[in-house]
Design an enzyme around this catalytic site. Structure first.
Site, PDB file in Angstrom:
ATOM      1  N   HIS A   1      68.333 -22.434  12.477  1.00 12.75           N
ATOM      2  CA  HIS A   1      68.038 -21.600  11.306  1.00 12.75           C
ATOM      3  C   HIS A   1      68.095 -22.431  10.012  1.00 12.75           C
ATOM      4  O   HIS A   1      67.127 -22.483   9.241  1.00 12.75           O
ATOM      5  CB  HIS A   1      69.060 -20.457  11.256  1.00 12.75           C
ATOM      6  CG  HIS A   1      68.868 -19.512  10.110  1.00 12.75           C
ATOM      7  ND1 HIS A   1      68.319 -18.266  10.273  1.00 12.75           N
ATOM      8  CD2 HIS A   1      69.149 -19.626   8.786  1.00 12.75           C
ATOM      9  CE1 HIS A   1      68.262 -17.660   9.096  1.00 12.75           C
ATOM     10  NE2 HIS A   1      68.766 -18.462   8.177  1.00 12.75           N
ATOM     11  N   GLU A   2      69.229 -23.102   9.816  1.00 16.25           N
ATOM     12  CA  GLU A   2      69.386 -23.857   8.562  1.00 16.25           C
ATOM     13  C   GLU A   2      68.420 -25.039   8.515  1.00 16.25           C
ATOM     14  O   GLU A   2      67.942 -25.421   7.445  1.00 16.25           O
ATOM     15  CB  GLU A   2      70.839 -24.304   8.386  1.00 16.25           C
ATOM     16  CG  GLU A   2      71.867 -23.157   8.346  1.00 16.25           C
ATOM     17  CD  GLU A   2      71.549 -22.046   7.337  1.00 16.25           C
ATOM     18  OE1 GLU A   2      70.811 -22.303   6.369  1.00 16.25           O
ATOM     19  OE2 GLU A   2      72.030 -20.906   7.537  1.00 16.25           O
TER      20      GLU A   2
ATOM     21  N   HIS B   1      65.180 -23.900   7.039  1.00 16.38           N
ATOM     22  CA  HIS B   1      65.238 -23.895   5.563  1.00 16.38           C
ATOM     23  C   HIS B   1      65.069 -25.320   5.025  1.00 16.38           C
ATOM     24  O   HIS B   1      64.349 -25.556   4.054  1.00 16.38           O
ATOM     25  CB  HIS B   1      66.594 -23.363   5.089  1.00 16.38           C
ATOM     26  CG  HIS B   1      66.747 -21.875   5.189  1.00 16.38           C
ATOM     27  ND1 HIS B   1      65.870 -20.995   4.598  1.00 16.38           N
ATOM     28  CD2 HIS B   1      67.696 -21.103   5.790  1.00 16.38           C
ATOM     29  CE1 HIS B   1      66.276 -19.743   4.845  1.00 16.38           C
ATOM     30  NE2 HIS B   1      67.373 -19.782   5.567  1.00 16.38           N
TER      31      HIS B   1
ATOM     32  N   GLU C   1      62.948 -17.677   4.317  1.00 16.00           N
ATOM     33  CA  GLU C   1      63.566 -17.099   5.503  1.00 16.00           C
ATOM     34  C   GLU C   1      62.586 -17.070   6.672  1.00 16.00           C
ATOM     35  O   GLU C   1      62.998 -17.148   7.828  1.00 16.00           O
ATOM     36  CB  GLU C   1      64.060 -15.693   5.156  1.00 16.00           C
ATOM     37  CG  GLU C   1      65.180 -15.195   6.016  1.00 16.00           C
ATOM     38  CD  GLU C   1      66.430 -16.074   6.002  1.00 16.00           C
ATOM     39  OE1 GLU C   1      66.688 -16.770   4.992  1.00 16.00           O
ATOM     40  OE2 GLU C   1      67.131 -16.073   7.015  1.00 16.00           O
TER      41      GLU C   1
HETATM   42 ZN    ZN Z   1      68.527 -18.150   6.108  1.00 11.53          ZN
END
Ligand code: ZN
Length: 500
Positions: free
Chosen positions: A262-263, A266, A292
């Site tokens: 997830h990170e 980003h 996101e």
């Molecule tokens: Zn996030």
């Protein structure tokens, strides 16, 4: 003409430098700072905010923009200079409405409030956090008043994350999602004790090694990225080549692998801005939901797919034999996708996740409109949680205290998680149409073509365009909840159709 443009760019570059310095301090606050550093850090951030804000609203920027706009209007809409002048005008106009002392007060209060939240969360004592939250909310209300008249107070805050999006637009999308998601959870939710093997034990060192390997495989390099520990994981782009990812590990679950993906999503977005946009307001992404969309694309659409686990599962099984030696790939893949009623948003499965966001979106509108008092927030949370998710919240750590957003003054941010999840599927489907063998590549642990497609078609754009224009350019239409719902239905039906 040129000297005005050079001066504008110099001024904007200095503002960008100062803002990224603020971000570095904010990162440090949540990663390394000792707790007692809170007081001095609040002062540092408030002082920097005063300097930044004074520069942002400088009359000279307005004069430069007045002089440059006739020239910018002769350029193609996607020319860097035309985009820069548009973005600078928008941010100058917005910031001029906020008094510098209010901007500084907000920045300072958030440090204190974050630290209070950390302690209150540990001890499950909402009452300890309540005065800080009341202050944050009061400051948000004062901020909103700077933008009167408005149709909806929530519109003002949402516009900081989703330029041009109205609260009503979000309500319409969420109204389409909520009944469908609720029905999918009801039909497919597992029992609490099902898939017990996902509770470990999972030793921390292999979790860390796998997290770091995933980040590398997805396309990050350690000369420009870091991975550190924090309470509430996030990513921060201190520079185009200085991307800070954070995570947390727990022996009782494998969530760290999904957090890393997830990170990393980003971080890849931030790292992928065109070099020509560095130290301008166009570096980075044009909305929080687009940001996101990339964390969710890498974490869920890629990271919970069967091709992905065909590649990674043998390694994960070898790393954690005690928990997984007897668990087949199919069982594991089903377990990491099965809807499950749980308390924590960041640990939620891909399906029920949206309900957690809808809860927060509703409550923060009530708080901002003054229809809900902070003292009544835990009760309101627990009541609505029981309706939406069907569980009774046993304590505030598992309830209203779980997220750092409100402590950090991030009202208006939550809906971007679900909007981003919706977008992640639209963007994935567009990428897959352009890369017909992308799933075979993922099955071999190869992510280069996907990363490159996303970089070229989305990340490199930075924030040249509004969110709506960016979405149109990437997927050829507006945000649409239907592809996401179709994707969830297909996935869950396939899982319930297979054996075990
Ligand atoms: Zn996030």
């Amino acid at each position: 003409m040129e000297s005005s443009l050079v001066e504008l760019k110099r001024r904007l570059a200095e503002i960008d430098d100062l803002q990224r310095t603020q971000l570095l301090l904010a990162w440090d606050t949540e990663v390394w700072m000792p707790p007692a550093g809170e007081r001095s850090r609040g002062a540092h951030l408030a002082t920097l905010e005063t300097i930044v804000h004074d520069r942002q609203i400088d009359d000279r920027i307005g004069e430069l923009l007045d002089g440059l706009e006739p020239y910018a209007s002769t350029l193609p809409r996607d020319a860097d200079d035309a985009c820069l002048v548009r973005a600078a005008r928008r941010s100058w106009e917005k910031n001029r409405r906020i008094p510098t002392d209010l901007a500084a007060e907000i920045a300072g209060a958030q440090v204190e409030s974050y630290q209070t939240w950390v302690k209150a969360r540990e001890e499950a004592q909402f009452a300890d956090f309540r005065p800080s939250l009341e202050r944050v909310l009061e400051l948000q209300r004062r901020l909103i008043e700077c933008f009167a008249p408005y149709d909806d107070p929530y519109d003002v805050l949402l516009d900081d994350y989703e330029e041009g999006t109205k609260t009503e637009d979000v309500r319409v999308i969420f109204a389409a999602l909520q009944p469908e998601i609720t029905a999918l959870v009801a039909e497919h939710a597992g029992e609490a004790d099902q898939d017990d093997f996902l509770r470990g034990p999972f030793a921390i060192p292999p979790q860390e090694a796998l997290s770091r390997e995933l980040i590398e495989r997805f396309g990050a390099s350690w000369d420009a990225f870091r991975l550190d520990l924090t309470v509430h994981p996030f990513a921060a782009a201190v520079g185009l080549r200085d991307i800070r990812l954070t995570t947390r590990y727990d022996e009782d679950d494998l969530n760290s692998l999904f957090t890393a993906m997830h990170e990393c999503g980003h971080g890849l977005y931030e790292r992928g801005s065109a070099a020509s946009l560095e130290r301008t307001p166009l570096q980075g992404c044009s909305s929080s939901s687009l940001h996101e969309s990339q964390s969710r694309l890498w974490e869920n659409v890629v990271g919970r797919s069967l091709p992905f686990w065909r590649w990674l599962y043998p390694r994960v099984q070898t790393a954690f034999p005690e928990a997984l030696a007897d668990v087949s790939l199919e069982r594991f893949h089903r377990a990491v996708n099965r809807p499950r009623r749980g308390f924590i948003r960041v640990d939620a499965d891909e399906t029920s996740y949206g309900l957690h966001v809808i809860l927060r979106f509703e409550l923060e509108q009530e708080l901002l409109a003054g229809r809900l008092a902070v003292k009544d927030l835990p009760e309101a949370w627990n009541a609505r949680f029981a309706e939406l998710i069907g569980l009774d919240v046993p304590n505030d750590t598992l309830g209203v205290l779980q997220d750092s957003h409100w402590a950090s003054g991030l009202f208006g941010y939550f809906p971007t998680y679900l909007l981003g999840t919706v977008l992640s599927v639209q963007i994935w489907e567009t990428a897959r149409a352009a890369l017909p063998d992308v799933e075979e590549q993922i099955e071999r642990g190869e992510f280069g073509d996907l990363h490159e497609w996303l970089r070229e078609n989305l990340y490199a754009l930075g924030s040249r365009f509004t969110p709506a224009e960016t979405i149109e350019r990437v997927v050829g239409g507006p945000i649409d909840p239907q592809p996401y719902l179709r994707y969830l239905r297909q996935k869950l039906n396939a899982l319930s159709g297979s054996s075990v």
